[in-house]
Design a protein around this motif. Structure first.
Motif, short mmCIF file in Angstrom:
data_model
loop_
_atom_site.label_atom_id
_atom_site.label_comp_id
_atom_site.label_asym_id
_atom_site.label_seq_id
_atom_site.Cartn_x
_atom_site.Cartn_y
_atom_site.Cartn_z
N LEU A 84 7.52 -20.93 -20.19
CA LEU A 84 7.66 -21.02 -21.64
C LEU A 84 6.51 -20.33 -22.38
O LEU A 84 6.57 -20.19 -23.60
N SER A 85 5.50 -19.92 -21.65
CA SER A 85 4.31 -19.34 -22.27
C SER A 85 4.32 -17.81 -22.21
O SER A 85 4.84 -17.23 -21.25
N ASP A 86 3.71 -17.19 -23.19
CA ASP A 86 3.56 -15.73 -23.19
C ASP A 86 2.31 -15.29 -22.45
O ASP A 86 2.13 -14.11 -22.20
N ASN A 87 1.43 -16.24 -22.11
CA ASN A 87 0.18 -15.93 -21.42
C ASN A 87 0.27 -16.28 -19.94
O ASN A 87 1.17 -17.00 -19.52
N PHE A 88 -0.68 -15.79 -19.18
CA PHE A 88 -0.80 -16.15 -17.77
C PHE A 88 -1.91 -17.19 -17.63
O PHE A 88 -2.92 -17.14 -18.34
#
Length: 144
Positions: free
Chosen positions: A71-75
């Motif tokens: 669900l996140s755009d980051n790692f």
């Protein structure tokens, strides 16, 4: 970021409990989940998960964390340092949901109210029809 997270609810006379301790760091290249369980096993009416055993609980947590990461755009790099539950109040779905909530809180990724309600309903069904023995699929909201 270091944090403890506990989930404890009672619904329809059933208990839902899990305790986890996660370290979360932003990563530049990929998502990574590191299992660093160092518990002592059965202790004080709880299971403090160690390196060996509790495979369904560990898999439930991994399923929850992988869903949250999706669900996140980051790692992120997530290190799981503690997982604890009670035999009568904890199952893989509850643990996975606790992981989702902990990740979202620590990373400031908010679940929509609609998704949160769907996930909660899924978790509350985890004591029905032997679902407590199964592994959750949080994306499709079913068990396998």
């Amino acid at each position: 970021m270091k944090n403890e997270y506990q989930f404890l609810k009672v619904k329809n006379g059933k208990f839902y409990f899990a305790f986890i301790y996660l370290e979360i760091e932003i990563s530049d290249f990929r998502n990574e989940i590191i299992e660093n369980f160092s518990g002592v096993g059965y202790s004080n009416h709880s299971i403090d998960v160690g390196e060996n055993g509790a495979d369904n609980w560990k898999l439930g947590l991994r399923q929850g964390l992988e869903f949250a990461l999706s669900l996140s755009d980051n790692f992120y790099k997530i290190t799981v340092n503690k997982l604890e539950g009670k035999i009568t109040d904890t199952n893989p779905t509850i643990i996975g949901f606790t992981g989702i909530l902990a990740f979202c809180k620590q990373s400031n990724n908010n679940l929509s109210e609609e998704l949160l309600m769907k996930l909660e309903s899924f978790v509350y069904s985890s004591w029905d029809e032997k679902n407590f023995e199964k592994i959750p699929n949080f994306k499709n909201l079913n068990f396998y």
